[in-house]
Design a protein around this motif. Sequence first.
Motif, PDB file in Angstrom:
ATOM      1  N   HIS A  31       0.841  -1.594   0.490  1.00  0.00           N
ATOM      2  CA  HIS A  31      -0.089  -0.057  -0.319  1.00  0.00           C
ATOM      3  C   HIS A  31       0.848   1.070   0.042  1.00  0.00           C
ATOM      4  O   HIS A  31       1.722   1.436   0.608  1.00  0.00           O
ATOM      5  N   GLU A  32       0.475   2.126  -0.435  1.00  0.00           N
ATOM      6  CA  GLU A  32       1.869   3.038  -1.070  1.00  0.00           C
ATOM      7  C   GLU A  32       1.721   4.556   0.910  1.00  0.00           C
ATOM      8  O   GLU A  32       2.886   4.433   0.841  1.00  0.00           O
ATOM      9  N   LEU A  93       8.941   7.169  -5.064  1.00  0.00           N
ATOM     10  CA  LEU A  93       8.892   5.815  -5.145  1.00  0.00           C
ATOM     11  C   LEU A  93       8.782   5.227  -5.777  1.00  0.00           C
ATOM     12  O   LEU A  93       8.560   3.557  -6.068  1.00  0.00           O
ATOM     13  N   PRO A  94       8.426   5.758  -6.884  1.00  0.00           N
ATOM     14  CA  PRO A  94       8.802   4.506  -9.111  1.00  0.00           C
ATOM     15  C   PRO A  94      10.322   4.113  -8.532  1.00  0.00           C
ATOM     16  O   PRO A  94      10.276   2.278  -8.629  1.00  0.00           O
ATOM     17  N   LEU A  95      11.199   4.257  -8.249  1.00  0.00           N
ATOM     18  CA  LEU A  95      12.191   3.539  -8.085  1.00  0.00           C
ATOM     19  C   LEU A  95      12.810   2.703  -6.555  1.00  0.00           C
ATOM     20  O   LEU A  95      12.555   1.225  -6.480  1.00  0.00           O
ATOM     21  N   SER A 113      -2.266  -1.924  -3.245  1.00  0.00           N
ATOM     22  CA  SER A 113      -3.410  -1.416  -3.124  1.00  0.00           C
ATOM     23  C   SER A 113      -3.290   0.108  -3.675  1.00  0.00           C
ATOM     24  O   SER A 113      -1.590   0.021  -2.747  1.00  0.00           O
ATOM     25  N   SER A 114      -3.354   0.506  -4.666  1.00  0.00           N
ATOM     26  CA  SER A 114      -2.416   1.709  -5.345  1.00  0.00           C
ATOM     27  C   SER A 114      -3.444   3.243  -5.852  1.00  0.00           C
ATOM     28  O   SER A 114      -4.420   2.805  -6.195  1.00  0.00           O
ATOM     29  N   HIS A 115      -2.895   3.842  -5.199  1.00  0.00           N
ATOM     30  CA  HIS A 115      -3.199   4.974  -5.691  1.00  0.00           C
ATOM     31  C   HIS A 115      -2.356   6.207  -6.432  1.00  0.00           C
ATOM     32  O   HIS A 115      -2.379   7.850  -6.920  1.00  0.00           O
ATOM     33  N   LEU A 116      -0.660   5.790  -6.205  1.00  0.00           N
ATOM     34  CA  LEU A 116       0.030   6.534  -6.902  1.00  0.00           C
ATOM     35  C   LEU A 116       0.769   5.924  -7.609  1.00  0.00           C
ATOM     36  O   LEU A 116       0.734   5.286  -9.090  1.00  0.00           O
ATOM     37  N   PHE A 117       1.980   4.634  -7.036  1.00  0.00           N
ATOM     38  CA  PHE A 117       2.880   3.894  -7.528  1.00  0.00           C
ATOM     39  C   PHE A 117       3.343   2.641  -7.018  1.00  0.00           C
ATOM     40  O   PHE A 117       4.290   1.946  -7.399  1.00  0.00           O
TER      41      PHE A 117
END
Length: 401
Positions: A31-32, A93-95, A113-117
């Motif tokens: 989760h984010e 966060l992508p890396l 559970s994603s709302h960003l990356f």
Amino acid sequence: MRKLATEKRSRGHRKHMQDQEGASMTGLIVHEWIERRGGSENVLEAIAAAYPDAPVLTPWSNAPERLTGHDVRQSILARTPVRRSKPLAALVLPLAWRTMVPTGTQYEWVIASSHLFSHHVRVPGRDGPAPKFVYVHSPARYIWNPDLDARGANLLARTASSVLKPLDRRRAQEARRIAANSAFVRDRIKSTWGRDSTVIHPPVDVDRVRRLAAAPEQLGDAERSALEQIPEVFLLGASRFVSYKQLDRAIEVGEAADLPVVLAGGGPEEIALRARAAEATVPVYFVLEPTDAMLASLYARAAALVFLAIEDFGIMPVEAMATGTPVLARRLGGTAETVIDGRTGIFIEDESATGIRASVNRLLTLDRAPVASHADRFSTAMFESRLKAWVQEGLTDGALS
């Protein structure tokens, strides 16, 4: 006999090793980040309840009281300034998600559970990456839809999005299956990532809302006193006090219908909302940071919930409906799927003062019993059943969808 005994021991050893491997192979939930309040966190808790043996991995948690008794693991980012800056997190966060899971551990599946990356996560499995199931609250709004989130309108966000969009789209292709929390989000997933998805509406704990609404003894003295100050008939606006929630429109609706308004919540727009309330032609009452019991009581007592924000799903309208309270909404976003016009609420079609007044008058004539029963379609039990079937089908057929 000796050979037979040896073969039995050998088979027994292999079975023991397989059992041991099976014990170490389990699912992972990511989760984010975890906040004290939030719809995505409510979904996370329901996913964790559906898979109690799967650990939850998150970059950091600001809510240690959530997921008590569950194995919650925080990354090294929890000890850095990144956790206090959402713009910085969006860049890091992508890396980070690619390296957050230790390579020495294997998993059978991962639910992101994603709302960003978080769907960028790379999780080792037995024969390569573990199958990835992504539950999407929304593709990152301030990257893909700055028109829906003002945080994406500044120069830094626009510059970053030109780099992050192709990366985000590419990593979304890794998912074995994608679920959207509404048809509204499903359409955005198709247009942003080029992927189909299955709609699984988020869980709403409708039974708990009803229990709280029926238990006034759970209210504190200050809350009881606040309720006594509120008129018997009122319109409710409830959410975080941020601009896109459009709580100022709840005051506008109250003025058009000549009904008092209660605003429940808290946040950075409080000063602006109080200034608007001071000029209003109807009384406006503020209930700041209501407890769950207080919010449930407000739902149950309100003549209607005014919810004009464009949400991906919108849990609060379903919570209000669980108590029998109808919803005034727009035929846009998640409420277009959760509200039935003329049965559990009314969609505003004419946004003039005359049109709003007519919509509210229709709203006040609705039977509350069908409103309450409709909310059961979005219960936690319904969510868990659909989620488990979705994951199991994905593990069985192995096909992308």
